[in-house]
Write an enzyme that holds these catalytic residues in place. Structure first.
Site, PDB file in Angstrom:
ATOM      1  CG  HIS B  63      57.397 -65.260  44.738  1.00 43.77           C
ATOM      2  ND1 HIS B  63      58.446 -66.085  44.394  1.00 43.77           N
ATOM      3  CD2 HIS B  63      56.397 -65.559  43.881  1.00 43.77           C
ATOM      4  CE1 HIS B  63      58.093 -66.841  43.377  1.00 43.77           C
ATOM      5  NE2 HIS B  63      56.862 -66.543  43.037  1.00 43.77           N
ATOM      6  CG  ASP B 164      57.689 -68.555  39.405  1.00 43.63           C
ATOM      7  OD1 ASP B 164      57.385 -67.713  40.260  1.00 43.63           O
ATOM      8  OD2 ASP B 164      57.323 -69.735  39.453  1.00 43.63           O
ATOM      9  CD  GLU B 195      54.570 -68.151  45.212  1.00 49.83           C
ATOM     10  OE1 GLU B 195      53.444 -68.269  44.698  1.00 49.83           O
ATOM     11  OE2 GLU B 195      55.552 -68.812  44.799  1.00 49.83           O
ATOM     12  CD  GLU B 196      58.154 -70.741  43.354  1.00 47.84           C
ATOM     13  OE1 GLU B 196      57.368 -71.694  43.359  1.00 47.84           O
ATOM     14  OE2 GLU B 196      58.269 -69.952  42.394  1.00 47.84           O
ATOM     15  CG  ASP B 218      53.666 -65.405  40.960  1.00 44.11           C
ATOM     16  OD1 ASP B 218      54.611 -65.708  40.187  1.00 44.11           O
ATOM     17  OD2 ASP B 218      53.527 -65.905  42.078  1.00 44.11           O
ATOM     18  CG  HIS B 304      58.258 -74.100  38.866  1.00 43.52           C
ATOM     19  ND1 HIS B 304      57.753 -74.718  39.970  1.00 43.52           N
ATOM     20  CD2 HIS B 304      58.105 -72.782  39.075  1.00 43.52           C
ATOM     21  CE1 HIS B 304      57.296 -73.788  40.816  1.00 43.52           C
ATOM     22  NE2 HIS B 304      57.501 -72.610  40.272  1.00 43.52           N
TER      23      HIS B 304
END
Lengths: 357, 333, 359
Positions: B63, B164, B195-196, B218, B304
């Site tokens: 992604h 990410d 995606e998130e 990922d 994150h």
């Protein structure tokens, strides 16, 4: 005929077959269904599809019977000093785990037990309290170096509790949820051997219900049935759930689901038939998510009219789930009778206008 | 590959507004694929190779989008109130910097706290873009931003915001570059969106492609930090082959195939069981009549946060594993 | 262009229809009453109409020109409410909530139950008999009953649905009623079908089960597979003063500020190309509009945009105060402007809007 049901169910309750790893149980179900259907196949996700053709003229309508075959269990996350840390597959109350016999599916099958470390080994905050899964371990009784050879992260851990007969009609075991329903579908197929039915019947043992409803979404997409019936277990009254409106007496009949996941005209047809045939049933109110494959089947592609038949079960998601064989037979019988009543033009009755009257 | 990684991670592309990142990818892959298009959700889908008799139609997915923030209100003094896009954590925000898709930069401030031991909630924070009134604020309601943090090359370890999942975007570009000439497969490289916020881009891409097999690439968490989570995966221990995560169980046949492939090619690998979070593979798996699906992960610390760390060796091993996987027939048994 | 359809104006007839829709009962999964009204209204307006497996009404008004875009307008027919879960001994029924209802608002409310709208009440313990501090705890729904009075056990049955018993009214510039979330959207699509431009194919999807997970819209969008979709709904206006007098930064939308265009919510990142088209349409015709504050919540667009290979989607809502309670308050002018904006945007819609990829 139905005297084969108890041995079949006992066999199904003696197998693993955790979500996404259904092969062991799928093979036994395929064996049981082989003589009862015209075609058997396995979906790309691992669901078992059995087609029993109807006697009506082509093109025939199709009804899909969905009973999930996957079981809850555990998965190894780490191997530490010969002991295993683990996580769950499906929802498990960690309070039932300490002392539970299990099988670890490593390089070979290893018997073991879930163990709870002594209080002195736990963080202070946990002492005297229920121990969360993150602090429970599995001990397979082997030296650390041997365990390191035999077990890797990702290896499955299944319940090893063999089935127990409690009197003549009640059986306790792990994975009654939902192998009891797989047995009910088998009972239906057995009855259909001696009945005429116009519609094609797709018996489906679905995969991965406990995790993603995966089989419930993908099998109807492939088969595109006109109707779906999800057969699943529901809560039986018992310790802790005696007066709950969401629970039903054990061995006193199946349930018919009623709520937004269910097409009211299909419900009506089942209810009428059950009354005619004196098959005892209870109304199960499902105000939201039915918690079954029907939640998925209803919204596949353009939408498929669906219904839920429930088999009452005590102690759900423990290795001693209790089910009455009487209810399993009733579910199978109701399904077979319903299928036999299906006329080629039955879909004309599945309308919302009728439901609105 | 590091300069490509730097370009990708320093681009701003929060979910739904991946255009800048997509342009970098488009330029990188020019001429590499057999055919490409952008779909309704902004996925960039590149087809490569032809399906031989013993081949499969394969969807690979990484992604492009990153977590970020979106402006909800500009107050009378020009401070920007915001909410989050994807799983932003409040303790990573205060004092951080953001860059809006329209280029405006700002810093995240917070209201006075009763106790210094507390963390600001999102409602207590705001973005200061240097404006002094609503009228001169260059940000308007609905403008999106990503976190700003330069790429850091520590040799073996690389650090950035949006590792990410830009690191996997780089992996897919590299795998496309090294696409084996003898591959029996028709492969769709999907640079996915959104995606998130719920695996949305992969949902529609998988439906359109209708693959025989799906592999997402990922990042995954690790357990190798001081008092970190109890988790076997660690940095530098190789490509992580996912067995399960919080949203799915990888197809066991694919897991076995990937493990065998890694062992045959002497590619370092580790098995991953992630107890929270999931990837594009979850939605690929239940597309249409079902798709055998799994994920190859790049171990990543501090996911994150604005400083996500990966190991360069792991990155290269994931490229090797992907390339090895595509180079011959895939048997699922 | 000389064939511009007349601008839809909201007058007494349109308000009467909304009133009828608002007073009808249609708890998620049991939308029959509203569906019957919708079918009666749209049959004369469209070329095709069908009811699908979940009970969605799909009404197609074909374009009168070739090469037209196929546009799906979705509005959910269902509302939040209750479902009876017991057999009603002595006329007292236990019940479950359907959809998101704050259980603190339940005690002491009148309800209507089942197809016959049997009147009932949700009782509350007298304040005189309460213990010290009891009023500081909310009353769990498990301990509440719907009371249909003596003999009530024969007037309803387990599984019946119930709603708040609010009667629609018009008060000055406002409309007040239950279930305006989303009967406003339903009424809006009916008016748009009535005044449909010839240049597009317009598919009205009157959906079911939105309040319990956007389920009807999912299968409707799969079946329709449109070029683009607009979900028309009601969104909360939290534009009330704050208790400490500080600036309200979390109003979501404001009454009287026009239709609320969604940028993002929990379920959808609206397609920027359609947002731009809406804004341009509003500005060209001087129609007031507002952006709903980005944040949580979701509409049918959340399900629609992920169907098949992806469907460019957006939501436009009429702002309303007190959603999911017995009475919503909306402004007539906001509804009128929502209708104007959508009509303008549909009239101006061409394939060019989607020619470039999503940015």
């Amino acid at each position: 005929m139905s005297d084969t049901l108890l041995p079949l169910l006992k066999k199904l309750l003696s197998l693993s077959g955790l979500s996404a790893y259904e092969a062991p149980v799928r093979e036994v179900i395929a064996e049981a269904w082989q003589p009862l259907v015209d075609e058997l196949s396995v979906s790309r996700l691992g669901s078992l599809h059995g087609l029993r053709r109807g006697q009506g003229a082509e093109p025939r309508r199709r009804i899909l019977l969905a009973a999930h075959m996957d079981a809850i269990g555990m998965m190894t996350t780490q191997v530490v000093d010969g002991l295993l840390r683990f996580t769950e597959i499906g929802g498990i109350d960690p309070r039932i785990l300490p002392g539970q016999p299990v099988i670890v599916h490593g390089r070979r099958e290893l018997p073991g037990y879930v163990v709870q470390p002594a209080d002195r080994l736990l963080p202070k905050a946990l002492r005297g309290k229920p121990v969360p899964m993150s602090h429970l371990l599995v001990d397979v009784g082997l030296p650390a170096d041997e365990v390191a050879e035999l077990v890797r992260p990702g290896d499955l851990i299944s319940f090893a509790q063999p089935p127990i007969e409690l009197g003549e009609t009640v059986l306790a075991g792990h994975s009654q949820d939902n192998r009891a329903s797989v047995t009910a579908v088998t009972a239906c197929l057995q009855e259909l051997q001696h009945m005429r039915h116009a519609w094609d019947v797709w018996a489906v043992a679905t995969a991965q219900e406990e995790e993603t409803l995966g089989g419930g979404f993908t099998s109807p997409f492939e088969i595109r049935p006109d109707l779906c019936v999800a057969i699943d277990v529901t809560f039986a009254r018992g310790p802790g759930v005696s007066s709950d409106q969401r629970a039903f007496p054990l061995g006193k009949g199946v349930t018919l689901g009623w709520g937004p996941n269910i097409h009211p005209a299909l419900f009506e047809a089942f209810q009428t038939l059950a009354k005619q045939q004196d098959i005892p049933f209870h109304l199960e109110v499902m105000p939201r998510h039915s918690g079954t494959d029907a939640y998925a089947t209803q919204i596949v592609a353009e939408g498929i009219p669906s219904i839920v038949i429930g088999i009452p079960l005590r102690y759900m998601h423990t290795p001693v789930e209790l089910v009455s064989l009487k209810d399993i037979r009733r579910a199978g019988h109701l399904l077979a009778e319903f299928i036999a009543t299906l006329q080629p033009d039955f879909m004309n009755e599945i309308t919302w206008d009728k439901a609105n009257e | 590959m590091k300069s490509l990684i730097q370009k990708l991670v320093e681009s701003i592309g929060p979910s739904g507004y991946e255009g800048a990142t997509r342009e970098i990818v488009r330029a990188e892959i020019a001429g590499l694929g057999d055919e490409q298009h952008i779909d309704a959700l902004g996925n960039l889908i590149v087809r490569k190779g032809h399906k031989a008799a013993n081949g499969l139609r394969i969807m690979l997915s990484a992604h492009m989008d990153e977590i970020g923030i979106i402006a909800t209100h500009i107050d009378e003094n020009g401070f920007v109130r915001f909410t989050t896009i994807g799983g932003v954590r409040p303790h990573t925000c205060f004092g951080g910097r953001v860059q809006f898709v329209n280029g405006v930069r700002g810093v995240i401030g917070g209201e006075r706290l009763e106790s210094q031991d507390k963390v600001h909630t999102f409602e207590q924070m705001y973005i200061d873009v240097g404006a002094s009134s609503r009228a001169d604020c260059p940000v308007k309601v609905g403008d999106m931003a990503g976190f700003e943090r330069p790429f850091l090359d520590l040799g073996n370890r690389l650090v950035a915001k949006s590792m990410d999942d830009r690191i996997s975007v780089a992996v897919l570009i590299e795998a496309l570059r090294q696409f084996p000439a003898n591959s029996p497969h028709e492969v769709y490289f999907v640079f996915s969106t959104q995606e998130e916020v719920g695996l949305r881009g992969a949902t529609t891409a998988a439906y359109a492609i209708d693959p025989d097999l799906g592999i997402s690439v990922d990042v995954t968490a690790t357990g190798d930090m001081p008092k970190g989570p109890k988790m076997e995966v660690g940095l530098g221990k190789g490509a992580a082959i996912k067995v399960r995560d919080g949203g799915m169980l990888s197809d066991p046949r694919l897991v076995r195939f990937l493990v065998n492939t890694a062992e045959q090619h002497n590619i370092p690998y580790q098995l991953e069981i992630l107890e929270g979070g999931t990837t594009d593979a979850r939605v690929i798996q239940i597309t249409r009549a079902g798709v055998p699906a799994g994920c190859i992960s790049i171990p990543c610390r501090y996911i994150h946060s604005p400083s996500e760390m990966v190991d360069y060796g792991d990155v290269q091993n994931v490229v090797r594993l992907l390339t090895a996987t595509l180079s011959g027939p895939i048997t699922l048994e | 262009m000389n064939d511009i359809p007349l601008l839809p104006i909201i007058g007494d007839a349109e308000i009467a229809l909304l009133e009828k829709l608002s007073n009808a009962n249609a708890v998620s999964g049991d939308e029959g009453e509203v569906r019957a009204i919708v079918l009666e209204q749209v049959r004369p307006l469209v070329d095709e109409v069908k009811v699908d497996a979940l009970g969605n009404v799909l009404a197609v008004r074909k374009a009168r020109q070739p090469g037209a875009l196929r546009v799906m307008l979705a509005a959910h027919m269902d509302e939040i409410g209750f479902m009876l879960t017991s057999d009603g001994e002595d006329g007292l029924f236990s019940f479950a909530l359907v959809g998101g209802i704050d259980e603190r608002i339940l005690p002491g409310k009148p309800v209507k139950v089942g197809k016959d709208h049997v009147p009932g009440v949700i009782g509350a313990k007298p304040i005189h008999l309460q213990e010290e501090g009891e009023d500081e705890r909310s009353i769990p729904v498990d301990s509440l009953k719907i009371d249909l009075g003596p003999g009530g056990e024969n007037k309803a049955k387990k599984g019946d649905r119930a709603t708040f018993a609010t009667t629609f009214q018009r008060v000055g510039p406002s409309l007040i009623g239950k279930a305006l979330d989303n009967r406003l959207g339903v009424a809006t699509i009916i008016e748009l079908l009535r005044h449909a431009p010839d240049s597009i194919e317009l598919i009205g999807a009157f959906t079911v089960q939105e309040e319990i997970g956007l389920r009807g819209a999912r299968v409707a969008a799969y079946a329709i597979n449109p070029d683009l979709a607009i979900a028309i709904d009601s969104t909360p206006a939290y534009d009330l003063p704050l208790w400490d007098g500080s600036e309200n930064t979390v109003y979501n939308t404001r009454l009287g500020a026009g239709p609320a265009i969604y940028l993002t919510d929990s379920s959808t990142l609206s397609d920027p190309r359609i947002i731009q088209h809406l804004v341009r349409s509003a500005e060209a015709e001087g129609i007031p509009y507002q952006f709903r504050q980005p944040g949580g919540g979701g509409t049918d667009a959340g399900a629609i945009h992920k169907q098949r290979a992806g469907i460019p989607s957006v939501s436009v809502s009429v702002p309303g105060r007190y959603a999911h309670t017995p009475a919503l308050v909306v402004r007539l002018e906001d509804w009128q402007n929502t209708l104007r904006l959508l009509h303008s945007a549909l009239r101006r819609l061409t394939p060019d809007v989607l020619a470039e990829p999503r940015p």
